[in-house]
Design a protein around this motif. Structure first.
Motif, PDB file in Angstrom:
ATOM      1  N   VAL A 113       3.288  -6.454   3.797  1.00 48.08           N
ATOM      2  CA  VAL A 113       3.914  -7.068   2.713  1.00 48.08           C
ATOM      3  C   VAL A 113       4.185  -6.071   1.519  1.00 48.08           C
ATOM      4  O   VAL A 113       3.478  -4.995   1.094  1.00 48.08           O
ATOM      5  N   THR A 114       5.399  -6.238   1.012  1.00 49.33           N
ATOM      6  CA  THR A 114       5.884  -5.445  -0.121  1.00 49.33           C
ATOM      7  C   THR A 114       5.722  -6.136  -1.448  1.00 49.33           C
ATOM      8  O   THR A 114       5.907  -7.281  -1.513  1.00 49.33           O
ATOM      9  N   MET A 115       5.089  -5.185  -2.111  1.00 50.77           N
ATOM     10  CA  MET A 115       4.708  -5.983  -3.444  1.00 50.77           C
ATOM     11  C   MET A 115       5.396  -5.195  -4.584  1.00 50.77           C
ATOM     12  O   MET A 115       5.576  -3.832  -4.259  1.00 50.77           O
ATOM     13  N   VAL A 156       7.697 -10.424   2.950  1.00 46.96           N
ATOM     14  CA  VAL A 156       6.690 -10.442   4.057  1.00 46.96           C
ATOM     15  C   VAL A 156       7.294  -9.889   5.137  1.00 46.96           C
ATOM     16  O   VAL A 156       8.134 -10.522   5.725  1.00 46.96           O
ATOM     17  N   ALA A 196      -3.229  -8.855  -0.458  1.00 40.93           N
ATOM     18  CA  ALA A 196      -2.076  -8.081  -0.765  1.00 40.93           C
ATOM     19  C   ALA A 196      -1.788  -7.775  -2.197  1.00 40.93           C
ATOM     20  O   ALA A 196      -1.516  -6.630  -2.798  1.00 40.93           O
ATOM     21  N   PHE A 197      -1.815  -8.754  -3.193  1.00 40.40           N
ATOM     22  CA  PHE A 197      -1.803  -8.806  -4.345  1.00 40.40           C
ATOM     23  C   PHE A 197      -3.144  -8.029  -4.936  1.00 40.40           C
ATOM     24  O   PHE A 197      -2.696  -7.036  -5.861  1.00 40.40           O
ATOM     25  N   THR A 213       4.883 -10.767  -4.572  1.00 39.90           N
ATOM     26  CA  THR A 213       5.275 -10.508  -3.426  1.00 39.90           C
ATOM     27  C   THR A 213       6.921 -10.542  -3.265  1.00 39.90           C
ATOM     28  O   THR A 213       7.536 -11.450  -3.770  1.00 39.90           O
ATOM     29  N   SER A 260       7.550  -0.411  -5.900  1.00 35.65           N
ATOM     30  CA  SER A 260       7.051  -1.329  -4.987  1.00 35.65           C
ATOM     31  C   SER A 260       6.015  -0.417  -4.074  1.00 35.65           C
ATOM     32  O   SER A 260       5.919   0.903  -3.847  1.00 35.65           O
ATOM     33  N   ASP A 273      -1.619 -12.948   1.577  1.00 40.05           N
ATOM     34  CA  ASP A 273      -0.753 -12.843   0.211  1.00 40.05           C
ATOM     35  C   ASP A 273      -1.720 -12.204  -0.871  1.00 40.05           C
ATOM     36  O   ASP A 273      -1.553 -11.532  -1.659  1.00 40.05           O
TER      37      ASP A 273
END
Length: 180
Positions: free
Chosen positions: A113-115, A60, A43-44, A57, A88, A40
């Motif tokens: 991971v979709t942010m 996931v 990903a950030f 986030t 996104s 996480d």
């Protein structure tokens, strides 16, 4: 003027760290929750680097634990933007572990991971698109298009208003369930 497109390499983030006893579970392996926390975080970092904004986030989408990680191994996480929508991004993360004595490496985890990018007021903001410069970039982007379509179709099919019990009862006989 904001950047309209970035290559995945421009937003790539790599971190490495030694796994300590405090990261281990009761069996002496690195706790999956610790790896998820690192996933996480990277990903950030990757999404924020791509969007030049704070990111949160959204989901996931996939976490595949492929091999255990031992205390004392060097873990390397690599994050890349695989897909960019309007606000996104899907970040692909690869986790490898290396035995620092022997140099043996193993692929331990893959995650997607979709942010979502946010401004200082918490509103979603547009993100730069992806400049696809290789077959790998195109394959990863196409995989995310497919993954998103399958996710939408599965959600639609399983909605209470669309779900047909009769259609699945026969299939359930092949699973570890008892129907009453």
């Amino acid at each position: 003027m904001p950047i309209k497109f970035k290559t995945p390499e421009e937003s790539r983030v790599v971190i490495s760290m030694l796994m300590l006893p405090s990261h281990a579970n009761f069996s002496g392996k690195i706790h999956g929750g610790h790896i998820l926390s690192l996933v996480d975080q990277i990903a950030f970092a990757c999404a924020s680097k791509h969007s030049n904004n704070y990111c949160v986030t959204a989901s996931v989408d996939v976490v595949d634990f492929l091999a255990p990680i031992d205390v004392g191994e060097m873990v390397t996480l690599k994050a890349t933007v695989n897909y960019a929508g309007n606000t996104s991004m899907v970040i692909g993360i690869r986790v490898d572990a290396e035995d620092i004595k022997s140099g043996a490496k193993k692929h331990c985890n893959s995650s997607y991971v979709t942010m979502v990018a946010k401004d200082e007021n918490g509103k979603t903001v547009a993100v730069p698109g992806l400049k696809l410069t290789s077959e790998t970039h195109i394959r990863r982007f196409a995989r995310e298009i497919r993954r998103k379509a399958l996710k939408r179709e599965s959600a639609r099919e399983m909605q209470a208003t669309n779900f047909s019990t009769d259609e699945f009862v026969e299939q359930l006989k092949n699973y570890n369930v008892e129907l009453d």
